[in-house]
Design an enzyme around this catalytic site. Sequence first.
Site, PDB file in Angstrom:
ATOM      1  N   GLY A  57       5.907 -11.434  -3.317  1.00 36.89           N
ATOM      2  CA  GLY A  57       5.523 -10.025  -3.406  1.00 36.89           C
ATOM      3  C   GLY A  57       4.943  -9.668  -4.763  1.00 36.89           C
ATOM      4  O   GLY A  57       4.780 -10.522  -5.642  1.00 36.89           O
ATOM      5  N   HIS A  73     -13.659   5.061   3.076  1.00 39.06           N
ATOM      6  CA  HIS A  73     -15.049   4.650   2.847  1.00 39.06           C
ATOM      7  C   HIS A  73     -15.376   4.490   1.358  1.00 39.06           C
ATOM      8  O   HIS A  73     -14.912   5.256   0.523  1.00 39.06           O
ATOM      9  CB  HIS A  73     -15.994   5.676   3.476  1.00 39.06           C
ATOM     10  CG  HIS A  73     -15.821   7.067   2.942  1.00 39.06           C
ATOM     11  ND1 HIS A  73     -16.448   7.500   1.806  1.00 39.06           N
ATOM     12  CD2 HIS A  73     -15.080   8.110   3.368  1.00 39.06           C
ATOM     13  CE1 HIS A  73     -16.121   8.750   1.566  1.00 39.06           C
ATOM     14  NE2 HIS A  73     -15.274   9.153   2.501  1.00 39.06           N
ATOM     15  N   HIS A  86      -2.018  -4.906  -5.371  1.00 35.74           N
ATOM     16  CA  HIS A  86      -1.143  -4.614  -4.238  1.00 35.74           C
ATOM     17  C   HIS A  86      -1.287  -3.137  -3.885  1.00 35.74           C
ATOM     18  O   HIS A  86      -0.905  -2.270  -4.669  1.00 35.74           O
ATOM     19  CB  HIS A  86       0.310  -4.948  -4.599  1.00 35.74           C
ATOM     20  CG  HIS A  86       1.275  -4.675  -3.472  1.00 35.74           C
ATOM     21  ND1 HIS A  86       2.638  -4.758  -3.617  1.00 35.74           N
ATOM     22  CD2 HIS A  86       1.070  -4.332  -2.165  1.00 35.74           C
ATOM     23  CE1 HIS A  86       3.227  -4.465  -2.462  1.00 35.74           C
ATOM     24  NE2 HIS A  86       2.306  -4.199  -1.571  1.00 35.74           N
TER      25      HIS A  86
END
Lengths: 192, 192, 192
Positions: free
Chosen positions: C71, C141, C150
């Site tokens: 992680g 967008h 992350h």
Amino acid sequence: MNKEKIILIGGGGHCRSVIDVIEAEDKFDIAGIIDKQELIGSSVLGYKVIGCDDDLQLLIKDIKNAVITVGHLEDNSLRVSLYKKLKNIGFTLPTIISPLAYVSKHTTIDEGTVIMHQALINANVKIGKNCIINSKALIEHDVTVENHCHISTGSILNGGVIVKSNTFFGSNATSKQYSNISGFVKAGSVFK
Amino acid sequence: MNKEKIILIGGGGHCRSVIDVIEAEDKFDIAGIIDKQELIGSSVLGYKVIGCDDDLQLLIKDIKNAVITVGHLEDNSLRVSLYKKLKNIGFTLPTIISPLAYVSKHTTIDEGTVIMHQALINANVKIGKNCIINSKALIEHDVTVENHCHISTGSILNGGVIVKSNTFFGSNATSKQYSNISGFVKAGSVFK
Amino acid sequence: MNKEKIILIGGGGHCRSVIDVIEAEDKFDIAGIIDKQELIGSSVLGYKVIGCDDDLQLLIKDIKNAVITVGHLEDNSLRVSLYKKLKNIGFTLPTIISPLAYVSKHTTIDEGTVIMHQALINANVKIGKNCIINSKALIEHDVTVENHCHISTGSILNGGVIVKSNTFFGSNATSKQYSNISGFVKAGSVFK
């Protein structure tokens, strides 16, 4: 199958998102984009800017459908005036619904409203004209959203909320159940 | 295929959301709704209120399955007492899972729990009895949710969180990883 | 069809989430997990820890693909050094995309990046190498996410945002449109 043609009014960032939805929905053939005179000939995700507002009277002879792809942040006056202009000229403003969104069959959505990717419209909801229900927005049971509202990305309208016309409900904002919302609600806020 | 019958206990706003999930799941045939005496004969999204609590003893002869469709905001005592009553009478309380939700196969969900539209239950999660995992809620890897909890709309339980029984975790609330949660967590808050 | 083999680097909580995505994607055959020496022989969701970092030179003879399943919370230095090590040895770091995620075709995603369940990547987005786009994250967008970032669970990057390399964008955080983000952004916060 021959798809019906549609023109997109406004070639900015929100337009790119709406193009993605229209392509995914695969129901309309994008005939081009309307923007400022000086942008004619440029293109957005491969679709040409084919005219400006003054050309709409001519374009309707060939293209019956239009969708407003101008965004709505602090101010929605441009979206409202475009809506009136397009209606006056005689365009059809279809409801555009992403196939990645979910819309309960116990729900009504009025003309010119666009439901973006992964939005969720739960049971017994009424959504008015010319609204943007943006990506990942959640509209829970029994909500009413009036005309010309923008329910922004990832925001949550909990059960029974009423959203008055022209409201901007910010990205990732949350409303308490059965509240009455109008005006401008900030991104990430909790509306009680 | 003949679907099994189910009755819904409580005819309010949460009931409308659950009806939408049951219809989408297409696994049970909604036989009617149980609510207050004075509401018998009225209807919710086309389904009749067919009785009140006192009629449950009789209804079980024909209908084996029940789902509690009363909501859970500040207080879940009604949901807990209904759960005990239905179990005592002998009803089966199936797990209801929206086909629009994702539930990892590395996960267990106990009886009477409802997983609403677009919820996501990740790997190695345990969810107890009689919980509401509401629309768009996200339960990350290694989370435990004990009995009678409501994980509200769009809320996020990050990895390894433990949610004690009877917890209300508010709409769009976020938990830090591996935290221990109990009681009432406000909408939009961050729990550490 | 014979699926290509892949090894997972790191056997913690994030690994369990990635396993769920790889199983759902059904494109790779998980050959095992790399973790600390003392964990060899243990297993994660049924997959064995088959070696530690020192074994990678040998394993590449049989297995060409690797995914980093460590992680990234406060610090991503381990993920960055693993990325360099795996590239030096010669592993292919494929892009892993959950079939429950949506990725616009007008988007590019670089090697080693994992798109988790129900994430949404809208049109005209660029995502760099070795990123985690976590469950239910929304990338609107025209966003650019550079390398080794992350974008945490349920967070929202609104239109036109630029996220610099090595950024941690916290769970359920929201960014304003066209902002520039770097460093560490707290869970649930609004970045302007």
